[in-house]
Design an enzyme around this catalytic site. Sequence first.
Site, mmCIF file in Angstrom:
data_model
loop_
_atom_site.group_PDB
_atom_site.id
_atom_site.type_symbol
_atom_site.label_atom_id
_atom_site.label_comp_id
_atom_site.label_asym_id
_atom_site.label_seq_id
_atom_site.Cartn_x
_atom_site.Cartn_y
_atom_site.Cartn_z
ATOM 1 N N HIS A 176 50.728 42.003 31.860
ATOM 2 C CA HIS A 176 49.399 41.368 31.731
ATOM 3 C C HIS A 176 49.247 40.951 30.275
ATOM 4 O O HIS A 176 49.153 41.801 29.383
ATOM 5 C CB HIS A 176 48.284 42.339 32.154
ATOM 6 C CG HIS A 176 48.178 42.512 33.641
ATOM 7 N ND1 HIS A 176 47.770 43.686 34.228
ATOM 8 C CD2 HIS A 176 48.434 41.643 34.657
ATOM 9 C CE1 HIS A 176 47.779 43.544 35.557
ATOM 10 N NE2 HIS A 176 48.172 42.314 35.834
ATOM 11 N N SER A 177 49.206 39.660 30.057
ATOM 12 C CA SER A 177 49.433 39.139 28.700
ATOM 13 C C SER A 177 48.391 39.571 27.679
ATOM 14 O O SER A 177 48.703 39.718 26.503
ATOM 15 C CB SER A 177 49.494 37.610 28.741
ATOM 16 O OG SER A 177 48.575 37.082 29.666
ATOM 17 N N ARG A 178 47.158 39.794 28.103
ATOM 18 C CA ARG A 178 46.099 40.091 27.109
ATOM 19 C C ARG A 178 46.158 41.541 26.624
ATOM 20 O O ARG A 178 45.409 41.926 25.734
ATOM 21 C CB ARG A 178 44.733 39.813 27.685
ATOM 22 C CG ARG A 178 44.313 40.684 28.853
ATOM 23 C CD ARG A 178 42.934 40.274 29.319
ATOM 24 N NE ARG A 178 42.530 40.904 30.567
ATOM 25 C CZ ARG A 178 41.375 40.626 31.177
ATOM 26 N NH1 ARG A 178 40.556 39.733 30.653
ATOM 27 N NH2 ARG A 178 41.044 41.224 32.306
ATOM 28 N N GLU A 179 47.038 42.332 27.223
ATOM 29 C CA GLU A 179 47.085 43.750 26.862
ATOM 30 C C GLU A 179 48.014 43.938 25.662
ATOM 31 O O GLU A 179 49.083 44.553 25.753
ATOM 32 C CB GLU A 179 47.484 44.566 28.091
ATOM 33 C CG GLU A 179 46.468 44.369 29.223
ATOM 34 C CD GLU A 179 46.894 44.832 30.602
ATOM 35 O OE1 GLU A 179 46.136 44.595 31.562
ATOM 36 O OE2 GLU A 179 47.966 45.439 30.739
ATOM 37 N N ARG A 225 45.236 36.886 31.475
ATOM 38 C CA ARG A 225 45.944 38.063 32.046
ATOM 39 C C ARG A 225 47.149 37.673 32.892
ATOM 40 O O ARG A 225 48.161 38.378 32.917
ATOM 41 C CB ARG A 225 44.919 38.809 32.889
ATOM 42 C CG ARG A 225 45.433 39.726 33.987
ATOM 43 C CD ARG A 225 44.302 40.169 34.869
ATOM 44 N NE ARG A 225 44.713 40.818 36.090
ATOM 45 C CZ ARG A 225 44.664 42.156 36.264
ATOM 46 N NH1 ARG A 225 44.254 42.938 35.299
ATOM 47 N NH2 ARG A 225 45.025 42.691 37.407
ATOM 48 N N ASN A 285 51.110 41.626 38.644
ATOM 49 C CA ASN A 285 51.150 42.997 39.156
ATOM 50 C C ASN A 285 50.572 43.091 40.564
ATOM 51 O O ASN A 285 50.132 44.148 41.019
ATOM 52 C CB ASN A 285 50.419 43.960 38.213
ATOM 53 C CG ASN A 285 50.781 45.409 38.491
ATOM 54 O OD1 ASN A 285 51.910 45.692 38.916
ATOM 55 N ND2 ASN A 285 49.854 46.315 38.288
ATOM 56 N N ARG A 286 50.497 41.976 41.236
ATOM 57 C CA ARG A 286 50.105 41.940 42.660
ATOM 58 C C ARG A 286 51.106 41.121 43.468
ATOM 59 O O ARG A 286 50.869 40.829 44.646
ATOM 60 C CB ARG A 286 48.711 41.297 42.815
ATOM 61 C CG ARG A 286 47.565 42.031 42.150
ATOM 62 C CD ARG A 286 47.314 43.393 42.790
ATOM 63 N NE ARG A 286 46.125 44.059 42.272
ATOM 64 C CZ ARG A 286 46.039 44.687 41.117
ATOM 65 N NH1 ARG A 286 47.145 44.747 40.343
ATOM 66 N NH2 ARG A 286 44.930 45.248 40.699
ATOM 67 N N HIS A 341 50.844 49.108 30.838
ATOM 68 C CA HIS A 341 49.633 48.267 30.785
ATOM 69 C C HIS A 341 48.649 48.892 29.791
ATOM 70 O O HIS A 341 48.893 49.957 29.247
ATOM 71 C CB HIS A 341 48.937 48.255 32.154
ATOM 72 C CG HIS A 341 49.702 47.568 33.238
ATOM 73 N ND1 HIS A 341 49.278 46.413 33.828
ATOM 74 C CD2 HIS A 341 50.868 47.878 33.856
ATOM 75 C CE1 HIS A 341 50.144 46.048 34.768
ATOM 76 N NE2 HIS A 341 51.123 46.912 34.802
ATOM 77 N N SER A 342 47.542 48.224 29.592
ATOM 78 C CA SER A 342 46.376 48.861 28.952
ATOM 79 C C SER A 342 45.160 48.227 29.612
ATOM 80 O O SER A 342 45.288 47.155 30.205
ATOM 81 C CB SER A 342 46.374 48.584 27.435
ATOM 82 O OG SER A 342 45.873 47.284 27.160
ATOM 83 N N TYR A 343 43.983 48.790 29.558
ATOM 84 C CA TYR A 343 43.685 50.065 28.919
ATOM 85 C C TYR A 343 43.029 50.983 29.961
ATOM 86 O O TYR A 343 42.612 50.492 30.999
ATOM 87 C CB TYR A 343 42.727 49.826 27.761
ATOM 88 C CG TYR A 343 41.352 49.349 28.198
ATOM 89 C CD1 TYR A 343 41.118 48.012 28.494
ATOM 90 C CD2 TYR A 343 40.289 50.223 28.323
ATOM 91 C CE1 TYR A 343 39.870 47.552 28.911
ATOM 92 C CE2 TYR A 343 39.032 49.773 28.738
ATOM 93 C CZ TYR A 343 38.828 48.437 29.028
ATOM 94 O OH TYR A 343 37.588 47.993 29.450
ATOM 95 N N TYR A 367 42.245 52.521 42.067
ATOM 96 C CA TYR A 367 41.781 51.806 43.262
ATOM 97 C C TYR A 367 42.998 51.337 44.066
ATOM 98 O O TYR A 367 44.140 51.513 43.645
ATOM 99 C CB TYR A 367 40.952 50.580 42.870
ATOM 100 C CG TYR A 367 41.536 49.742 41.748
ATOM 101 C CD1 TYR A 367 40.750 49.363 40.653
ATOM 102 C CD2 TYR A 367 42.880 49.348 41.742
ATOM 103 C CE1 TYR A 367 41.280 48.605 39.625
ATOM 104 C CE2 TYR A 367 43.404 48.591 40.716
ATOM 105 C CZ TYR A 367 42.596 48.227 39.657
ATOM 106 O OH TYR A 367 43.113 47.479 38.623
ATOM 107 N N GLU A 398 48.582 53.181 31.615
ATOM 108 C CA GLU A 398 47.461 52.399 31.083
ATOM 109 C C GLU A 398 47.156 53.008 29.713
ATOM 110 O O GLU A 398 46.607 54.102 29.623
ATOM 111 C CB GLU A 398 46.224 52.521 32.002
ATOM 112 C CG GLU A 398 46.372 51.810 33.329
ATOM 113 C CD GLU A 398 46.157 50.307 33.214
ATOM 114 O OE1 GLU A 398 45.794 49.844 32.119
ATOM 115 O OE2 GLU A 398 46.375 49.600 34.220
#
Lengths: 307, 96
Positions: A67-70, A125, A142-143, A194-196, A246, A268
């Site tokens: 996820h690029s923004r992490e 993301r 990631n899906r 990943h984060s966060y 989830y 995370e």
Amino acid sequence: STKTFNYATYHTLDEIYEFMDLLVTENPQLVSKIQIGNTFEGRPIYVLKFSTGGTNRPAIWIDTGIHSREWVTQASGVWFAKKITEDYGQDAAFTAILDNMDIFLEIVTNPDGFAYTHKTNRMWRKTRSRTQGSLCVGVDPNRNWDAGFGLAGASSNPCSDTYHGKFANSEVEVKSIVDFVTNHGNIKAFISIHSYSQLLLYPYGYTSEPAPDKEELDQLAKSAVTALTSLYGTKYKYGSIIDTIYQASGSTVDWTYSQGIKYSFTFELRDTGLRGFLLPASQIIPTAEETWLALLTIMDHTFKHPY
Amino acid sequence: NENFVGHQVLRISAANEAQVQKVKELEDLEHLQLDFWRDPVRPGIPIDVRVPFTSIQSVKVFLESHGINYEIMIEDIQTLLDEEQKQMSAFQARAL
């Protein structure tokens, strides 16, 4: 050199790729760079291989930045790469691991998205692939894996941040890893970072069925979190994806676990100061240091529990 | 670069399942352009959502009218982004 490289700041894609080349040049006996594919927009996808010999040894896979923004994850990946070259031959436990296993580290797992966060939208993301018939761009990588793909826990709306894509492995960034892992055939641990929200998660995400190895994974997660927290007191929760956060379908570690890679985990990483994805650069090194202790725990367990 | 002036991140604390469902209703309102950093999952787990400036008033009224607690986690996204960029540029300048 990687000695003067600044690990306490965020870097662009080019700077990280340049770092990789420096690390390989400085450690030709230990580190090599593999291109596993090209992204949707044609950027190379690189994986660093850390190996002390042998052919097709049992291996450990670590990836960051899907996820690029992490951003703290790619930055931690850079720090891990340097740490591996520093600790091999110095730290006995880690040296034993690397004398018997290879480590594959993919620092920028979503290069198009990462470049886009630097140039255009820091909050991006997903990948940057185009979906026919939609004005919206990108798939949640990631899906997009072939594990419960398209079930509840992902969106079929191309404009959603959890859009699963038209079909499993539609994203070349995902397919490249799938092909690499399948061809290698001897990966024993797969850790996607990943984060966060400070969690250590194991399968499953798409079903509430407990994973056959749940007991062992839970114990190992507990040990890894204990090691992580011991450094700076950063509190983590751990458990299966579906119980702890989830339902998430088509996720990386559900697929790797379904491939028989028992030690499949998702991290995370921190935010400890209510900054979310905008973690200050001053927290990069402490985050990487504490995470490394958890990674060592998982790698050591994998090494000592061959299967 | 996209501008996030006035965007806020709210940390929502849903007290019960009904409130979690209420927040999920917000998720479906595409015109609000909400960006969930942490999804509505179950009571007790924080929900973090980035709210564009144009949607802030209506989102806060919605939450308050349903008695759903929230706090402002990030006052203005752009301020943090400017800080982040400044830090990176300072490093790059030194490196050069």
